[in-house]
Scaffold this motif. Structure first.
Motif, PDB file in Angstrom:
ATOM      1  N   ALA A 284       0.488  -1.586   0.097  1.00 33.44           N
ATOM      2  CA  ALA A 284      -0.253   0.026  -0.188  1.00 33.44           C
ATOM      3  C   ALA A 284       1.160   1.404  -0.012  1.00 33.44           C
ATOM      4  O   ALA A 284       0.393   2.586  -0.071  1.00 33.44           O
ATOM      5  CB  ALA A 284      -1.067  -0.144   1.479  1.00 33.44           C
ATOM      6  N   GLY A 285       2.159   1.122   0.013  1.00 31.86           N
ATOM      7  CA  GLY A 285       3.009   2.144   0.407  1.00 31.86           C
ATOM      8  C   GLY A 285       2.803   3.186  -1.710  1.00 31.86           C
ATOM      9  O   GLY A 285       2.259   2.421  -2.432  1.00 31.86           O
ATOM     10  N   GLU A 286       3.341   4.037  -0.918  1.00 30.62           N
ATOM     11  CA  GLU A 286       3.623   5.662  -2.296  1.00 30.62           C
ATOM     12  C   GLU A 286       3.893   5.108  -3.129  1.00 30.62           C
ATOM     13  O   GLU A 286       3.801   4.994  -4.583  1.00 30.62           O
ATOM     14  CB  GLU A 286       4.239   6.461  -1.540  1.00 30.62           C
ATOM     15  CG  GLU A 286       3.831   7.332  -2.706  1.00 30.62           C
ATOM     16  CD  GLU A 286       2.728   7.827  -2.701  1.00 30.62           C
ATOM     17  OE1 GLU A 286       2.619   8.746  -4.568  1.00 30.62           O
ATOM     18  OE2 GLU A 286       2.148   8.213  -2.400  1.00 30.62           O
ATOM     19  N   ALA A 287       5.104   3.965  -3.311  1.00 28.89           N
ATOM     20  CA  ALA A 287       5.848   3.909  -4.188  1.00 28.89           C
ATOM     21  C   ALA A 287       4.596   2.167  -4.988  1.00 28.89           C
ATOM     22  O   ALA A 287       5.537   1.659  -6.406  1.00 28.89           O
ATOM     23  CB  ALA A 287       7.074   2.787  -4.017  1.00 28.89           C
ATOM     24  N   TYR A 317      -5.529   6.901 -14.169  1.00 28.02           N
ATOM     25  CA  TYR A 317      -5.766   5.285 -13.607  1.00 28.02           C
ATOM     26  C   TYR A 317      -5.836   4.723 -12.689  1.00 28.02           C
ATOM     27  O   TYR A 317      -6.109   3.944 -12.172  1.00 28.02           O
ATOM     28  CB  TYR A 317      -4.411   4.704 -14.611  1.00 28.02           C
ATOM     29  CG  TYR A 317      -4.613   4.427 -15.962  1.00 28.02           C
ATOM     30  CD1 TYR A 317      -4.750   3.693 -16.838  1.00 28.02           C
ATOM     31  CD2 TYR A 317      -4.007   5.738 -16.868  1.00 28.02           C
ATOM     32  CE1 TYR A 317      -4.827   3.841 -17.796  1.00 28.02           C
ATOM     33  CE2 TYR A 317      -4.256   6.094 -18.447  1.00 28.02           C
ATOM     34  CZ  TYR A 317      -4.550   4.375 -19.060  1.00 28.02           C
ATOM     35  OH  TYR A 317      -5.176   4.458 -20.428  1.00 28.02           O
ATOM     36  N   LYS A 318      -6.923   5.399 -11.448  1.00 30.89           N
ATOM     37  CA  LYS A 318      -6.492   5.532  -9.980  1.00 30.89           C
ATOM     38  C   LYS A 318      -7.676   4.083  -9.815  1.00 30.89           C
ATOM     39  O   LYS A 318      -7.220   3.393  -9.048  1.00 30.89           O
ATOM     40  CB  LYS A 318      -6.812   6.785  -9.528  1.00 30.89           C
ATOM     41  CG  LYS A 318      -5.414   7.578  -9.196  1.00 30.89           C
ATOM     42  CD  LYS A 318      -6.011   8.862  -8.455  1.00 30.89           C
ATOM     43  CE  LYS A 318      -4.862  10.090  -7.432  1.00 30.89           C
ATOM     44  NZ  LYS A 318      -4.604  10.985  -8.947  1.00 30.89           N
ATOM     45  N   PRO A 319      -8.730   4.379 -11.017  1.00 30.18           N
ATOM     46  CA  PRO A 319      -9.858   3.659 -10.618  1.00 30.18           C
ATOM     47  C   PRO A 319      -9.445   2.206 -10.784  1.00 30.18           C
ATOM     48  O   PRO A 319     -10.166   1.508 -10.640  1.00 30.18           O
ATOM     49  CB  PRO A 319     -10.773   3.895 -11.373  1.00 30.18           C
ATOM     50  CG  PRO A 319     -10.775   5.444 -11.540  1.00 30.18           C
ATOM     51  CD  PRO A 319      -9.193   5.316 -11.843  1.00 30.18           C
ATOM     52  N   TYR A 320      -8.076   2.117 -11.482  1.00 22.74           N
ATOM     53  CA  TYR A 320      -7.986   0.767 -11.623  1.00 22.74           C
ATOM     54  C   TYR A 320      -6.516   0.036 -10.920  1.00 22.74           C
ATOM     55  O   TYR A 320      -6.558  -1.420 -10.571  1.00 22.74           O
ATOM     56  CB  TYR A 320      -7.712   0.299 -12.858  1.00 22.74           C
ATOM     57  CG  TYR A 320      -8.446   0.550 -13.656  1.00 22.74           C
ATOM     58  CD1 TYR A 320      -9.228   0.032 -14.380  1.00 22.74           C
ATOM     59  CD2 TYR A 320      -8.598   2.175 -14.711  1.00 22.74           C
ATOM     60  CE1 TYR A 320     -10.636   0.183 -15.580  1.00 22.74           C
ATOM     61  CE2 TYR A 320      -9.529   2.609 -15.100  1.00 22.74           C
ATOM     62  CZ  TYR A 320     -10.379   1.390 -15.312  1.00 22.74           C
ATOM     63  OH  TYR A 320     -11.796   2.066 -16.125  1.00 22.74           O
ATOM     64  N   VAL A 321      -6.509   0.716 -10.267  1.00 19.88           N
ATOM     65  CA  VAL A 321      -5.649   0.197  -8.831  1.00 19.88           C
ATOM     66  C   VAL A 321      -6.402   0.616  -6.979  1.00 19.88           C
ATOM     67  O   VAL A 321      -6.663   1.395  -7.071  1.00 19.88           O
ATOM     68  CB  VAL A 321      -4.242   0.542  -8.711  1.00 19.88           C
ATOM     69  CG1 VAL A 321      -3.684   0.486  -7.962  1.00 19.88           C
ATOM     70  CG2 VAL A 321      -3.565   0.917 -10.317  1.00 19.88           C
ATOM     71  N   SER A 322      -6.292  -0.298  -6.658  1.00 18.94           N
ATOM     72  CA  SER A 322      -6.794  -0.612  -4.754  1.00 18.94           C
ATOM     73  C   SER A 322      -5.594  -0.681  -3.818  1.00 18.94           C
ATOM     74  O   SER A 322      -4.962  -1.931  -4.302  1.00 18.94           O
ATOM     75  CB  SER A 322      -8.298  -1.266  -5.103  1.00 18.94           C
ATOM     76  OG  SER A 322      -8.606  -1.070  -3.648  1.00 18.94           O
TER      77      SER A 322
END
Length: 334
Positions: A284-287, A317-322
């Motif tokens: 879940a980190g920023e990297a 593309y945020k909706p495709y990464v959780s």
């Protein structure tokens, strides 16, 4: 018995105790998972049935030779969870397929590379037959490498072949090289020369990774199953990261991985070192899922658009990464 082996057994036992948790929530759920024969830690719980025990679901494992085929299966509704590389993931997201990235399995380093015969330098690639599975991370890396070398892709005869087909074509002498992944890559390297690895391509601005993705419909209907799946995957990675040397050529882990991937058991330890495997705590980190993965997918999509491989790129593309699933899995207690 090593500390890591005890750690792995303890983790497996703890996960097995969660069977009641999974069963209570999963009921009679059938989970269709598309995997690829990639040498990585989650092959172990796949081989020993831990995923079934913890999720409580009946799992239908389906083997695929490339991410594009996995994406097509998810799009058709025949898969719920799939293993893909960053390039097919970017292509799927760009087409607005309802999926989410739930776990970054590994950052690709030397596990993918361009192996060649009778080619001494990049300029010699012009006129050569180079195979790679289209819209895969290897394909993306090949195009990125050619761009870095200022070699016109149109001057190279790039063939769309799956890994097993690449191995056969290489043996027949039908191709001059291939950008592909292990374990097929390991076979090509025995009598070929590596011109570039995905570690090199990452340094040139084209990082790639493998990930597990889920159909949003399945995730909404069965969140507990998805959380349990991510927990098992994270535990497998943690066991490997705790002591990689314990996963030796004679270890049960290597045997299970070899059985599911077709890799030679004695080569498994070296093949595992071709990736960087992030732990559940790092996901879940920023990297990674917290930011870096979104950027990597966006950058990959922009490149694929430039190459004419996708019709359009998205603005977000945020909706495709959780991060939801790794966060929930981290809190899961038995």
């Amino acid at each position: 018995m090593t500390i890591t082996r005890r750690t792995l057994l303890a983790a497996t036992a703890a996960l097995a105790m969660a069977a009641s948790f999974g069963a209570a929530h999963a009921g009679d759920v059938t989970l269709n998972i598309g995997y690829q024969p990639i040498v990585e830690p989650s092959r172990v719980p796949q081989a020993d049935g831990t995923y079934e025990k913890v999720t409580g679901a009946k799992i239908n494992w389906q083997k695929f030779d490339g991410g594009a085929d996995v994406i097509a299966a998810i799009a058709s509704g025949s898969l719920d969870i799939g293993y893909v590389g960053s390039s097919p993931l970017a292509a799927a997201a760009s087409r607005e397929l309802p999926i989410e990235t739930i776990f970054v399995v590994g950052l690709i380093s030397e596990a993918e590379a361009l192996a060649v015969k009778s080619v001494e330098k990049p300029e010699d690639l012009a006129g050569k037959k180079i195979a790679t599975p289209f819209v895969s991370t290897a394909h993306y890396s090949l195009l990125t490498a050619l761009k870095h070398w200022n070699v016109d892709p149109k001057s190279v005869e790039i063939l769309n072949l799956r890994p097993p087909e690449i191995a056969a074509a290489w043996q027949r002498g039908d191709i001059d090289g291939a950008y592909v992944w292990d374990p097929v890559l390991a076979e090509l390297k025995k009598d070929g020369k590596v011109l570039a690895t995905s570690a090199d391509v990452a340094d040139w601005g084209g990082p790639t990774f493998d990930a597990w993705i889920v159909s949003k419909k399945f995730a909404e209907e069965h969140p507990d199953v998805v959380t349990a799946f991510v927990k098992v995957t994270g535990e497998a990675t943690a066991a490997y990261r705790a002591d990689p040397e314990a996963w030796s050529a004679t270890s049960p882990e290597a045997e299970k991985i070899a059985r599911l991937t077709g890799a030679r058991q004695e080569e498994v330890p070296a093949l595992l070192k071709g990736y960087i495997f992030p732990t559940l705590e790092e996901q879940a980190g920023e990297a990674l899922l917290g930011g870096g993965t979104v950027k990597a997918v966006a950058d990959t999509s922009a490149f694929l658009l430039e190459q004419g491989k996708i019709p359009a790129a998205l603005s977000d593309y945020k909706p495709y990464v959780s991060t939801r699933w790794v966060s929930d899995a981290s809190k899961l207690a038995y």
